[in-house]
Scaffold this active site. Structure first.
Site, short mmCIF file in Angstrom:
data_model
loop_
_atom_site.label_atom_id
_atom_site.label_comp_id
_atom_site.label_asym_id
_atom_site.label_seq_id
_atom_site.Cartn_x
_atom_site.Cartn_y
_atom_site.Cartn_z
N ASP A 76 52.72 53.35 88.01
CA ASP A 76 53.00 54.68 88.53
C ASP A 76 53.35 54.64 90.02
O ASP A 76 52.71 55.29 90.84
CB ASP A 76 51.74 55.54 88.28
CG ASP A 76 51.92 56.97 88.73
OD1 ASP A 76 53.02 57.51 88.59
OD2 ASP A 76 50.92 57.55 89.23
N GLU A 101 44.08 48.24 85.43
CA GLU A 101 44.34 48.93 84.16
C GLU A 101 45.14 48.09 83.17
O GLU A 101 46.12 48.57 82.58
CB GLU A 101 45.02 50.28 84.42
CG GLU A 101 44.14 51.23 85.19
CD GLU A 101 44.83 52.54 85.56
OE1 GLU A 101 46.01 52.72 85.25
OE2 GLU A 101 44.15 53.41 86.16
C1 E9O Z 1 46.74 53.96 88.20
C2 E9O Z 1 47.45 54.62 89.34
O1 E9O Z 1 48.43 53.76 89.85
N1 E9O Z 1 45.83 54.89 87.56
C3 E9O Z 1 46.47 56.12 87.10
C4 E9O Z 1 47.03 56.86 88.32
C5 E9O Z 1 47.64 58.23 88.02
O2 E9O Z 1 47.59 59.08 88.89
C6 E9O Z 1 48.07 55.94 88.90
O3 E9O Z 1 48.75 56.53 89.97
O4 E9O Z 1 48.17 58.43 86.96
C7 E9O Z 1 45.55 56.92 86.25
C8 E9O Z 1 45.41 56.31 84.88
C9 E9O Z 1 44.44 57.03 84.01
C10 E9O Z 1 43.81 56.08 83.05
C11 E9O Z 1 42.87 56.77 82.14
C12 E9O Z 1 43.43 57.01 80.79
C13 E9O Z 1 43.04 58.35 80.23
C14 E9O Z 1 43.79 58.63 78.95
C15 E9O Z 1 43.65 60.02 78.47
#
Ligand code: E9O
Length: 605
Positions: free
Chosen positions: A187, A422
């Protein structure tokens, strides 16, 4: 592998090649036209479409040009350098602090080396090719294509080949021939080019190649120096200087250990002063003349961990800080001392003591500045969002772990290595893949804990968490899960984290939580993307953190994100990810004040 940073002293020097380079962009993803047509033998200024590009900087945002921004494939940088006759006694290296993603380096028309992977330094010797007292041509081809075979991975598909037979329509595909999509499994925007400083490094014929220091807060001190040329163990002299510059030790050995008394340890901010020592290493020839010298800064400090938390110098260290990015308008991911300084100053204003280099190793300048300010760093590899786990990716991943540890092992601020962010560790094959990487990190550096940052996996399906020293978890209750139900956050976060704790019995840090907010968008009562919603989500999550802290379940908390940052285009992003508590230009949102109050309070404890 580059271990020691560039340095000027009695025996070494360097040229900083920052500035405008000649730049030519190949058409997007049309093969290796430049390499096949030997552009490295040409003067790129003779190309009709040549322009200039600043280094260091990402090229993507340099023009009002979508093709440049979205380019996939090769770009070419070139620069002429006169290398003086005075440099005749040196060995010369071309050193790149970061080229995203794949670089081929040419010197005077000949290839001198290739490197895979952004965000980690590499260098190639050019001594034999240099024309002293004359013009030398440096040409670098950089390719930013990501695929399943790279780290990070991207889903790369040729869509223009998906043909359908139709009798009624002329077109056999929805897409033109050769059309492709490259979607990174991460992201953030795939900023590319020569992202950090490029140097000509000038070293003596026989030089110090690496220095490994292990210094603990009670004064135990070990050093190991390796040199290039030939082994000169007997002619090594090391001098240890305390933070006032006073010599406290002198030893005549390249490898050794000693006990230093009355040590002034390196402390993270809030716990003490971040005192730094210097080890001066000299190599001397049989007639005692100086062959090479290097001054390495480091700190005496101990990192330990148990099943509850991390300890620095035997005192519990509760990490309060940020996940972040190297990201700024115009520069993209290009290194900029002003942005870095502003970030670090805002860290102090916020009361933070810790950050994670999400999702790639940051410029070494920032790590050094963290040493000086006493800000702890969790250093992360570029392995974000891994979904596939083939052997070839694992070998590449191991290269990055090695380059990262080699570069940053002597920085006291670095308290933990993060192997990946992740990854899909709910997959069975992830276990063998990560076991080898965790073992490698432990072998290369037995002194620091190793972690993985979990997102998609859960306590009940993760295949790797038992292999780690410390577990890091990203959780988004009230955002990706149960949007709008702020009142459930406290209970959900406590429940989730307790389950990880029960299953694995290890120290846990929450490395991401948060919500997007568009600065200036205010809604009462709170609605998603308003400043109020982000602020309330953070407050509710802090309630859970207080419960978990009291139960010794978590050893740290890091908001996602320090500042808004650019991403690729998707339906959930409006000109980037807005989970910053600061805007992209580093102005605080409402949530920043909530966080500041909390961090300043915690920093006093
Ligand atoms: C990594 C980061 O680079 N984590 C993401 C961040 C985001 O804002 C991103 O910017 O999207 C969040 C990932 C959420 C993982 C949990 C999964 C839940 C599924 C319903």
């Amino acid at each position: 592998v580059c271990a020691l940073h560039v340095q000027r002293n009695d025996k070494r020097t360097f040229d900083d090649l920052s500035g405008l380079w000649t730049f030519v962009r190949e058409t997007t993803n049309t093969g290796d036209i430049g390499i096949e047509n030997k552009w490295f033998e040409k003067d790129l200024r003779e190309f009709k479409n040549h322009t200039v590009m600043p280094v260091p900087c990402a090229y993507n945002d340099m023009a009002a040009d979508a093709e440049l921004r979205d380019h996939v494939g090769w770009v070419w940088y070139q620069r002429n350098e006169i290398i003086s006759q005075r440099d005749n006694d040196f060995r010369l290296f071309l050193r790149f602090e970061s080229a995203q993603y794949f670089a081929v380096v040419y010197f005077n028309g000949k290839e001198v080396g290739r490197h895979v992977g952004g965000h980690l330094p590499f260098q190639f010797e050019v001594t034999k090719q240099v024309k002293f007292g004359a013009k030398n041509v440096i040409t670098v081809a950089v390719n930013n294509t990501l695929s399943w075979a790279t780290i990070p991975q991207a889903d790369f598909n040729y869509m223009g080949n998906l043909e359908r037979n139709t009798s009624r329509f002329e077109l056999i595909s929805r897409y033109p021939p050769g059309f492709f999509k490259m979607v990174g499994l991460f992201d953030f925007f795939n900023y590319a080019g020569l992202l950090r400083t490029v140097y000509i490094v000038k070293k003596p014929k026989i030089f110090i190649d690496d220095i490994t220091i292990n210094a603990e807060h009670l004064g135990s001190f070990k050093w190991d120096v390796t040199s290039d040329g030939y082994q000169l163990k007997q002619q090594c002299i090391v001098y240890l200087y305390d933070p006032d510059g006073k010599e406290v030790l002198q030893e005549q050995n390249c490898t050794g250990s000693s006990q230093v008394s009355n040590v002034r340890p390196w402390w993270p901010r809030g716990m003490g002063d971040p005192d730094l020592y210097t080890l001066k290493v000299e190599i001397r020839a049989a007639d005692a003349s100086l062959v090479d010298v290097y001054n390495e800064e480091f700190g005496f400090r101990t990192v330990k961990w148990d099943n509850e938390q991390i300890y620095i110098n035997d005192r519990p260290f509760y990490c309060i800080g940020f996940g972040m990015h190297e990201d700024f308008e115009i520069h993209g991911r290009g290194y900029d001392a002003a942005v870095m300084t502003k970030d670090m100053n805002l860290f102090e204003w916020m009361g933070a003591n810790c950050y994670r280099t999400s999702h790639y190793p940051y410029a070494e300048e920032r790590i050094k500045e963290s040493d000086r300010r006493g800000i702890a760093v969790i250093l992360e590899t570029p392995a974000v969002g891994l979904k596939g786990f083939p052997k070839a990716n694992q070998l590449l991943h191991m290269q990055f772990v090695e380059e990262m540890i080699k570069r940053d092992k002597n920085h006291p601020a670095v308290i933990m290595w993060s192997i990946s962010n992740e990854p899909h560790t709910e997959k069975k094959e992830a276990r063998a893949y990560f076991k080898a990487l965790i073992d490698q990190a432990h072998t290369l550096d037995p002194t620091r804990p190793v972690t993985i940052v979990y997102g998609p996996s859960n306590y009940d399906n993760d295949q790797t968490a038992d292999l780690l020293d410390v577990i890091c978890v990203n959780r988004y209750y009230g955002w990706y899960i149960d949007m709008g139900f702020l009142e459930n956050i406290n209970r959900s976060v406590v429940y989730d984290l307790m389950l990880w704790k029960e299953k694995f019995g290890k120290a846990i840090l929450v490395t991401e939580y948060g919500a997007d907010s568009l600065d200036g968008l205010t809604q009462e009562p709170a609605v998603d993307f308003s400043e109020q919603y982000q602020d309330e989500l953070i407050r509710e999550t802090h309630k859970a953190f207080d419960v978990l802290r009291a139960k010794k379940v978590i050893g740290g908390e890091m908001i996602w994100n320090f500042a808004d940052f650019m991403t690729g285009m998707t339906t959930t992003r409006a000109v980037g990810n807005h989970k910053g508590v600061f805007t992209r230009t580093r102005q605080p949102k409402i949530a920043a004040y909530t966080l500041r109050k909390r961090y300043l309070g915690l920093l006093q404890q």
